[in-house]
Enzyme design. Structure first.
Site, PDB file in Angstrom:
ATOM      1  N   ASP A 540       0.948  -1.013  -0.135  1.00 11.63           N
ATOM      2  CA  ASP A 540       0.463   0.008  -0.141  1.00 11.63           C
ATOM      3  C   ASP A 540       0.721   1.135   0.011  1.00 11.63           C
ATOM      4  O   ASP A 540       0.557   2.585  -0.078  1.00 11.63           O
ATOM      5  CB  ASP A 540      -0.405  -0.113   1.066  1.00 11.63           C
ATOM      6  CG  ASP A 540      -1.698  -1.259   1.184  1.00 11.63           C
ATOM      7  OD1 ASP A 540      -1.755  -1.878   0.151  1.00 11.63           O
ATOM      8  OD2 ASP A 540      -2.916  -1.329   2.275  1.00 11.63           O
ATOM      9  N   GLU A 615      -7.491  -3.518  -3.648  1.00 10.57           N
ATOM     10  CA  GLU A 615      -8.728  -2.977  -3.423  1.00 10.57           C
ATOM     11  C   GLU A 615      -8.940  -1.263  -3.529  1.00 10.57           C
ATOM     12  O   GLU A 615     -10.579  -1.145  -4.244  1.00 10.57           O
ATOM     13  CB  GLU A 615      -8.279  -2.989  -1.732  1.00 10.57           C
ATOM     14  CG  GLU A 615      -9.867  -2.007  -1.454  1.00 10.57           C
ATOM     15  CD  GLU A 615      -9.820  -3.444   0.228  1.00 10.57           C
ATOM     16  OE1 GLU A 615     -10.871  -3.606   0.535  1.00 10.57           O
ATOM     17  OE2 GLU A 615      -9.095  -2.614   1.050  1.00 10.57           O
ATOM     18  N   GLU A 619      -7.915   5.160  -3.770  1.00  8.51           N
ATOM     19  CA  GLU A 619      -7.383   5.642  -3.066  1.00  8.51           C
ATOM     20  C   GLU A 619      -5.546   5.903  -4.283  1.00  8.51           C
ATOM     21  O   GLU A 619      -5.304   6.665  -3.854  1.00  8.51           O
ATOM     22  CB  GLU A 619      -6.011   5.105  -2.772  1.00  8.51           C
ATOM     23  CG  GLU A 619      -7.196   5.692  -1.577  1.00  8.51           C
ATOM     24  CD  GLU A 619      -7.207   4.677   0.393  1.00  8.51           C
ATOM     25  OE1 GLU A 619      -7.145   5.073   1.586  1.00  8.51           O
ATOM     26  OE2 GLU A 619      -7.544   3.321   0.391  1.00  8.51           O
TER      27      GLU A 619
END
Length: 903
Positions: A540, A615, A619
């Site tokens: 991430d 996911e 973002e």
């Protein structure tokens, strides 16, 4: 892969469970497709715990891999099972393990070397006791590469699991899906083939692949066990190498390749088909062997002057040749024409891959270039396959494609003979925030801003994700405070944003509790405190750092000196997640972004049965927008264009693979209009922590920023998704309402405004009432995004309501510019201005024409006022009103000014 958690800036609200599942677990779990290894987020109100549910049967099954053994003694190849991988890996029972990332320690000297860049500083290596990439037992790992490997391991990629021995004793990684094919490395060769048709459940679809159903194995005769590592990697291709007792096998494969190009030494090339799936040998014709497995057509190609023999259930070349080459391909059909084309392409041996891009301002397009790099002196042309998001915008004539496509979990892939191709992605502009055009109720905005400012700390969170998310919230509030004329609020927001970022960007002491550290082993920068496996799984990074970069861009827009002082740390974060500079050997190229697949991946190791995943596509878009805005604000076009490239390409991928905008990707019997998580081989209607529809939909909307306007290109999709969420939810949302309404407003601004004005709600931790009000009221006033009109600057937005267009342009530069829209409307935008351009707007005067004393691109009343204020003898050499340069401001100058009067 980011799950929500607490934030000291707001209350913790445990996500509700609204849909019953067949298992009592806190996260969604797909069925066990052969071997699945997924990390489920659990919610405990304070910290996410990573619960690794290990389905290790795959490794155990390798011992009894059901391919036919090769019984030719001359091959020195033992039967399957005689050199069992479980003798090396060890049998592990299916178990639940808790992996505590902070227990993994880096071995470094006590004295920490610092890197300084302007006012910024970071550690040159990871301090002892801090989390670093590790296996699932918490033991630090190093990249699984050969001695002659060049560059950095490819993390957060489709092939990352073969670089990262996530599960001790298994260097072969997990299934990989370089569509249109699928791969699994094994101890005695490469398993490959076409993925089967999608398996559907109520919440997911996938094309399972692995030891149980791989159509074939390619290998070198006699190869078993030994060493396995990655020898080379390209932008979307990879070349692993097997070595065992004088035998080696290398295989190059990647996205868009229906071929695998292999090299065998010390043994003859071998194709070992899984006959239990239904094997049919169509023909051996010289160097080509054509066959079917499970209904799919394949062909194996020996090197020139060689041929194949079929004996004991395997295909093997007729002679042992040192350093022999061969290839295997999946064909769309077995016609003579197709076979002839693929035979010609068998010698177009791909050894590398390279992506490049540029921004075409005149047409508001991103030009993406793709090159399959071939062995030197190659005359043949490869056959490559384009994903849907590529061929929709490719500069390829329809007649150049092969007549038959290949179906994949990403929709139909089109085949074309070429080593290079170009894709032109539309880009619909990017502005830093929405301007104040009187669309929002200033009294309500002021009241809501005052409510925000009562908090003792405007920016909460301790780690890279939650502090970053809070910084992003502040960055959205800052321009609203300025538009309201609330100087105390604006000053406080700006000061607190600077303080938080400077805390990240400055290593003030060895005991500093918040800092950045570089690690050369994996070529990455880690922020501490970390979150959601951002260190020990390298997860991430683009999600977390996107928020920090977005806040930094907001500060830089207002304080160029701050940007100059602290910009080195901002650029470091950009390079970590998306290094565009091939000469910078500190980082891999475009770590998180997959240039061929068109979107980013979130897992650092990608060691799952379904490949890698992402996911929160929103973002990822936030990262791209932040990069573009930072580059624009500091005057770095290279960084700006990087962000534009990432934004434009992923926008198209999101529409196709998350939202199935054209109803052309998801399987026919998949019951949902979107997925919450995209996997390499499918998708889940889920998140990592819940199956609540509000969060499944919301996680691909937040954070709401001007970077989110790209979703307005598909208003019907945004409206459809919201209505489906309401249906699945059993009513209007009760969680993340602001985020969901803001997404809905891109399709139905009137409906969203009505809900917003009539329902109470608690803001999502990254949102605020003033920002949501401004967003929804702006769309209600201006209408939907109008993608049919572009501009000759990358910094614009266009909306349309009832036939009336609202055109907005931003000028981050130091000189005024005339912005021209594709519908012919143009106007002058002063330096730093964010403004509306109308049909009666005026273009900038040429820079050498006198009279425009205030630099707004026009000569009018304000310029007259400045001239009169300087009337008389000039006191300084640069007297602004002295238009004729005679040292006085008088009637002559007044005449010149009126001569250029425009407004």
């Amino acid at each position: 892969m980011t799950a929500p958690g607490p934030d000291r800036a707001g209350p913790v609200v445990a996500p509700p469970r609204k849909i019953a599942t067949d298992t009592a677990r806190s996260g969604f779990r797909s069925p066990d497709w052969g071997f699945e290894f997924r990390e489920l987020r659990t919610w405990n109100g304070t910290l996410p715990s990573i619960v690794e549910t290990s389905v290790v049967a795959a490794f155990q099954r390798a011992a009894t891999f059901p391919f036919r053994p090769i019984e030719t003694a001359a091959l020195h190849h033992p039967p399957h099972g005689s050199s069992s991988p479980t003798s090396r890996i060890g049998r592990r029972s299916t178990a639940v393990r808790i992996a505590i990332g902070v227990l993994s320690l880096s071995t470094v000297a006590t004295a920490q070397e610092l890197v300084e860049d302007g006012a910024a500083s970071w550690y040159a290596s990871v301090p002892q006791g801090r989390g670093v990439p590790c296996d699932n037992n918490g033991v630090p790992v190093e990249p699984n590469v050969t001695a002659d490997f060049e560059g950095h391991a490819s993390t957060a990629d489709w092939c990352s699991s073969i670089f990262w021995e996530r599960y001790p004793g298994n260097p072969y990684g997990n299934p990989m899906f370089p569509l249109p094919l699928a791969m699994q490395a094994s101890p005695d060769g490469l398993l490959l083939g076409r993925p089967p048709e999608a398996t559907n459940t109520a919440f997911a679809f996938a094309t399972p692949f692995g030891y149980n159903n791989a159509p074939m194995r390619i290998t070198t005769g006699g190869l078993s066990g030994g060493q396995f590592a990655v020898a080379a990697v390209g932008d979307w291709t990879v070349t692993p190498r097997w070595s065992d007792d004088g035998r080696t096998l290398e295989a190059t494969f990647g996205h868009g390749m229906p071929f695998v190009y292999a090299r065998s030494n010390g043994g003859r090339p071998v194709i070992d088909p899984r006959t239990s799936l239904g094997f049919e040998l169509i023909e051996i014709a010289g160097r080509e062997a054509c066959f079917r497995i499970a209904g799919d057509v394949y062909a194996a190609y020996a090197s020139p002057e060689r041929t194949w023999q079929y004996a004991n259930g395997v295909l093997i070349t007729d002679q042992l040749v040192p350093n022999d080459t061969f290839a295997v391909a999946c064909l769309p059909d077995a016609t003579a024409e197709t076979r002839a084309m693929f035979l010609a392409a068998a010698d177009a041996r791909v050894i590398d891959s390279r992506a490049s891009w540029s921004y075409d301002a005149a047409n508001s397009e991103v030009v993406a270039e793709f090159e399959f790099i071939l062995e030197p002196n190659t005359r043949a042309t490869p056959i490559v396959a384009l994903f849907r998001h590529q061929w929709l915008h490719a500069e390829i004539e329809p007649g150049d494609y092969l007549p038959t496509d290949l179906a994949t979990s990403r929709g139909e892939m089109k085949l074309v003979p070429t080593a290079t191709f170009t894709v032109r992605h539309p880009f619909n502009g990017l502005i830093p925030n929405l301007p104040d055009l009187g669309q929002s109720d200033p009294v309500r905005l002021a009241e809501e801003m005052a409510g925000v400012m009562t908090a003792p700390d405007l920016i909460g969170g301790d780690d890279t994700y939650w502090n970053g998310k809070s910084l992003g919230r502040a960055a959205m509030l800052l321009p609203i405070a300025e538009q309201l004329g609330d100087e105390p609020a604006a000053d406080r927001l700006l000061a607190e944003m600077k303080a938080e970022l400077e805390d990240w960007f400055d290593v003030s002491s060895a005991n500093d509790d918040r800092f950045l550290a570089y690690q050369s082993t994996w070529g990455s920068v880690f922020g501490y405190p970390d979150a959601y496996g951002s260190t020990y799984q390298l997860n991430d990074h683009h999600f977390h750092y996107g928020y920090l970069i977005r806040a930094a861009a907001s500060i830089a827009e207002r304080d160029r000196a701050w940007a100059a002082d602290w910009g080195g740390a901002v650029e470091l974060l950009i390079r970590d997640a998306a290094n565009w500079d091939r000469s910078d050997d500190r980082f891999p190229f475009l770590r998180n972004f997959d240039p061929y697949a068109g979107h980013a991946h979130a897992s650092g190791h990608g060691a799952f049965g379904n490949g890698n995943n992402q996911e929160s596509s929103s973002e990822s878009i936030n990262f791209a927008a932040a990069v573009a805005l930072w580059g624009a604000t500091v005057g770095n076009d290279e960084i700006r264009d990087l962000g534009i490239y990432l934004h434009a390409v992923e926008s198209e991928a999101i529409a196709q693979y998350w939202f199935d905008a054209d109803d052309a990707v998801f399987p026919e019997n998949y019951p949902h209009p979107l997925v919450g998580i995209v996997w390499s081989n499918g998708g889940d209607y889920a998140t990592w922590w819940t199956n609540n529809p509000e969060e499944i939909h919301g996680i691909n909307l937040l954070p709401i920023t001007t970077g989110s306007l790209h979703l307005g290109r598909w208003p019907n999709v945004m409206r459809r998704n919201h209505l489906y969420m309401v249906q699945r939810n059993g009513g209007t949302p009760t969680l993340w309402q602001d985020v969901l309404w803001s997404g809905w407003a891109l399709g139905d601004p009137t409906g969203a405004m009505t809900e917003f004005e009539t329902r109470s709600y608690a803001p999502e931790p990254g949102e605020s009432r003033p920002h949501t009000r401004q967003w929804i009221s702006s769309l209600a006033a201006w209408g939907r995004v109008d993608p049919t009109v572009t501009a000759d600057t990358p910094h614009y937005a266009v909306f349309e309501k009832d036939g009336v267009r609202t055109r907005i342009a931003w000028n981050p530069g130091t000189e005024r510019v005339t912005v021209t829209f594709s519908d012919g409307v143009s106007g002058c935008v002063p330096s730093g201005a964010l403004m509306k351009i109308d049909v009666d707007s005026i273009d900038c005067e040429p820079a050498d024409v006198p009279g425009d004393l205030d630099g707004d691109g026009a000569v009018g009343g304000s310029d007259l006022g400045l001239l009169i204020a300087s009337w008389g003898v000039c006191g300084t050499p640069d007297c602004p009103g002295d238009l004729n340069g005679d040292g006085r401001v008088d009637g002559a100058d007044l005449g010149l000014l009126f001569g250029h009067w425009t407004v």
